[in-house]
Design a protein around this motif. Structure first.
Motif, PDB file in Angstrom:
ATOM      1  N   TRP A  59       0.808  -1.221   0.000  1.00 49.96           N
ATOM      2  CA  TRP A  59       0.000   0.000   0.000  1.00 49.96           C
ATOM      3  C   TRP A  59       0.838   1.267   0.000  1.00 49.96           C
ATOM      4  CZ3 TRP A  59      -1.277  -4.374   2.741  1.00 49.96           C
ATOM      5  CH2 TRP A  59      -2.424  -5.026   2.274  1.00 49.96           C
ATOM      6  N   CYS A  60       1.815   1.361   0.890  1.00 53.89           N
ATOM      7  CA  CYS A  60       2.586   2.607   0.969  1.00 53.89           C
ATOM      8  C   CYS A  60       3.964   2.503   0.317  1.00 53.89           C
ATOM      9  CB  CYS A  60       2.719   3.077   2.424  1.00 53.89           C
ATOM     10  SG  CYS A  60       3.837   2.070   3.439  1.00 53.89           S
ATOM     11  N   GLY A  61       4.412   1.295   0.027  1.00 52.22           N
ATOM     12  CA  GLY A  61       5.686   1.094  -0.650  1.00 52.22           C
ATOM     13  C   GLY A  61       6.913   1.107   0.247  1.00 52.22           C
ATOM     14  N   ARG A  62       6.724   1.342   1.538  1.00 51.03           N
ATOM     15  CA  ARG A  62       7.875   1.381   2.436  1.00 51.03           C
ATOM     16  C   ARG A  62       8.508  -0.003   2.575  1.00 51.03           C
ATOM     17  NH1 ARG A  62       5.312   4.493   7.443  1.00 51.03           N
ATOM     18  NH2 ARG A  62       4.675   6.350   6.319  1.00 51.03           N
ATOM     19  N   ALA A  63       9.818   0.001   2.817  1.00 54.89           N
ATOM     20  CA  ALA A  63      10.526  -1.242   3.096  1.00 54.89           C
ATOM     21  C   ALA A  63      10.043  -1.776   4.443  1.00 54.89           C
ATOM     22  CB  ALA A  63      12.030  -1.009   3.132  1.00 54.89           C
ATOM     23  N   LEU A  64       9.811  -3.068   4.506  1.00 56.29           N
ATOM     24  CA  LEU A  64       9.386  -3.710   5.743  1.00 56.29           C
ATOM     25  C   LEU A  64      10.624  -4.130   6.528  1.00 56.29           C
ATOM     26  CD1 LEU A  64       6.440  -5.763   4.220  1.00 56.29           C
ATOM     27  CD2 LEU A  64       6.298  -3.668   5.592  1.00 56.29           C
ATOM     28  N   PRO A  65      10.479  -4.378   7.822  1.00 62.61           N
ATOM     29  CA  PRO A  65      11.652  -4.712   8.642  1.00 62.61           C
ATOM     30  C   PRO A  65      12.363  -5.967   8.138  1.00 62.61           C
ATOM     31  CG  PRO A  65       9.695  -4.443  10.022  1.00 62.61           C
ATOM     32  CD  PRO A  65       9.242  -4.391   8.604  1.00 62.61           C
ATOM     33  N   GLN A  66      13.649  -6.014   8.405  1.00 64.19           N
ATOM     34  CA  GLN A  66      14.436  -7.196   8.061  1.00 64.19           C
ATOM     35  C   GLN A  66      14.005  -8.344   8.965  1.00 64.19           C
ATOM     36  OE1 GLN A  66      18.644  -6.585   8.395  1.00 64.19           O
ATOM     37  NE2 GLN A  66      19.129  -8.505   7.372  1.00 64.19           N
ATOM     38  N   SER A  67      13.923  -9.527   8.401  1.00 65.40           N
ATOM     39  CA  SER A  67      13.553 -10.718   9.162  1.00 65.40           C
ATOM     40  C   SER A  67      14.509 -10.929  10.323  1.00 65.40           C
ATOM     41  CB  SER A  67      13.564 -11.948   8.260  1.00 65.40           C
ATOM     42  OG  SER A  67      13.387 -13.120   9.027  1.00 65.40           O
ATOM     43  N   GLN A  68      13.950 -11.330  11.453  1.00 63.27           N
ATOM     44  CA  GLN A  68      14.734 -11.656  12.637  1.00 63.27           C
ATOM     45  C   GLN A  68      14.752 -13.165  12.901  1.00 63.27           C
ATOM     46  OE1 GLN A  68      16.518  -9.231  14.449  1.00 63.27           O
ATOM     47  NE2 GLN A  68      15.993  -8.170  12.553  1.00 63.27           N
ATOM     48  N   ARG A  69      14.379 -13.938  11.890  1.00 63.26           N
ATOM     49  CA  ARG A  69      14.291 -15.402  12.029  1.00 63.26           C
ATOM     50  C   ARG A  69      15.622 -16.004  12.486  1.00 63.26           C
ATOM     51  NH1 ARG A  69      10.841 -19.434   9.770  1.00 63.26           N
ATOM     52  NH2 ARG A  69       9.682 -17.711   8.828  1.00 63.26           N
ATOM     53  N   ASP A  70      16.723 -15.673  11.811  1.00 61.87           N
ATOM     54  CA  ASP A  70      18.019 -16.245  12.178  1.00 61.87           C
ATOM     55  C   ASP A  70      18.406 -15.843  13.595  1.00 61.87           C
ATOM     56  OD1 ASP A  70      18.249 -17.481   9.714  1.00 61.87           O
ATOM     57  OD2 ASP A  70      19.547 -15.923   8.862  1.00 61.87           O
ATOM     58  N   ARG A  71      18.184 -14.587  13.931  1.00 66.81           N
ATOM     59  CA  ARG A  71      18.497 -14.108  15.282  1.00 66.81           C
ATOM     60  C   ARG A  71      17.665 -14.856  16.324  1.00 66.81           C
ATOM     61  NH1 ARG A  71      17.075  -8.227  17.506  1.00 66.81           N
ATOM     62  NH2 ARG A  71      17.597  -8.641  19.669  1.00 66.81           N
ATOM     63  N   TRP A  72      16.379 -15.135  16.025  1.00 66.22           N
ATOM     64  CA  TRP A  72      15.497 -15.867  16.937  1.00 66.22           C
ATOM     65  C   TRP A  72      16.074 -17.252  17.232  1.00 66.22           C
ATOM     66  CZ3 TRP A  72      12.325 -20.281  16.721  1.00 66.22           C
ATOM     67  CH2 TRP A  72      11.278 -20.346  17.643  1.00 66.22           C
ATOM     68  N   PHE A  73      16.426 -17.971  16.167  1.00 67.92           N
ATOM     69  CA  PHE A  73      17.016 -19.302  16.356  1.00 67.92           C
ATOM     70  C   PHE A  73      18.358 -19.221  17.091  1.00 67.92           C
ATOM     71  CE2 PHE A  73      13.979 -20.546  13.068  1.00 67.92           C
ATOM     72  CZ  PHE A  73      13.542 -21.770  13.562  1.00 67.92           C
ATOM     73  N   ASP A  74      19.186 -18.237  16.752  1.00 63.86           N
ATOM     74  CA  ASP A  74      20.482 -18.075  17.422  1.00 63.86           C
ATOM     75  C   ASP A  74      20.302 -17.828  18.916  1.00 63.86           C
ATOM     76  OD1 ASP A  74      21.762 -18.407  14.981  1.00 63.86           O
ATOM     77  OD2 ASP A  74      22.187 -16.253  14.716  1.00 63.86           O
ATOM     78  N   GLU A  75      19.331 -16.997  19.261  1.00 67.69           N
ATOM     79  CA  GLU A  75      19.102 -16.673  20.676  1.00 67.69           C
ATOM     80  C   GLU A  75      18.603 -17.897  21.445  1.00 67.69           C
ATOM     81  OE1 GLU A  75      19.225 -14.515  24.149  1.00 67.69           O
ATOM     82  OE2 GLU A  75      20.104 -14.020  22.203  1.00 67.69           O
ATOM     83  N   LEU A  76      17.724 -18.677  20.836  1.00 68.23           N
ATOM     84  CA  LEU A  76      17.279 -19.906  21.497  1.00 68.23           C
ATOM     85  C   LEU A  76      18.451 -20.868  21.688  1.00 68.23           C
ATOM     86  CD1 LEU A  76      13.810 -20.646  19.868  1.00 68.23           C
ATOM     87  CD2 LEU A  76      14.279 -19.747  22.141  1.00 68.23           C
ATOM     88  N   GLU A  77      19.278 -21.011  20.660  1.00 67.51           N
ATOM     89  CA  GLU A  77      20.439 -21.894  20.761  1.00 67.51           C
ATOM     90  C   GLU A  77      21.389 -21.424  21.857  1.00 67.51           C
ATOM     91  OE1 GLU A  77      24.279 -23.238  18.086  1.00 67.51           O
ATOM     92  OE2 GLU A  77      22.446 -22.651  17.046  1.00 67.51           O
TER      93      GLU A  77
END
Length: 104
Positions: A59-77
């Motif tokens: 709708w507005c064309g703004r860049a969405l935040p970068q995925s934090q998926r890898d960081r999530w898994f790293d923090e759990l590990e």
């Protein structure tokens, strides 16, 4: 709590349907948002829960935040938690864990 890029995105992400249980089964739901990973996606209405990642707001064309998926898994590990077999702490089931500074 995540601040979305525009009011149209807020309406999509926060929409609740009184006829369907969950966005993956509601044909009017277009965008899914996973707060854990800060990921947005176009919902694939094929009976499953798949979505196609998007990186800009339709709708507005703004860049969405970068995925934090890898960081999530790293923090759990780092905490010794197996996300496939262990119990995921409540703060890791939404975006609360993001308040934890990333570690090298």
């Amino acid at each position: 709590m995540t601040d979305h890029c525009c009011e149209a995105m807020v309406r999509q992400v926060d929409a609740r349907c009184d006829q369907h249980h969950g966005t993956s089964v509601c044909p009017d739901a277009l965008i899914g948002f996973d707060a854990r990973f800060q990921e947005y996606g176009l919902i694939v209405h094929d009976g499953g829960t798949s979505s196609v990642d998007i990186h800009f707001c339709p709708w507005c064309g703004r860049a969405l935040p970068q995925s934090q998926r890898d960081r999530w898994f790293d923090e759990l590990e780092r905490r010794g938690i197996d996300p496939w077999e262990g119990e995921i702490p409540a703060e890791f089931q939404d975006d609360r864990w993001l308040a934890t500074p990333p570690r090298d």
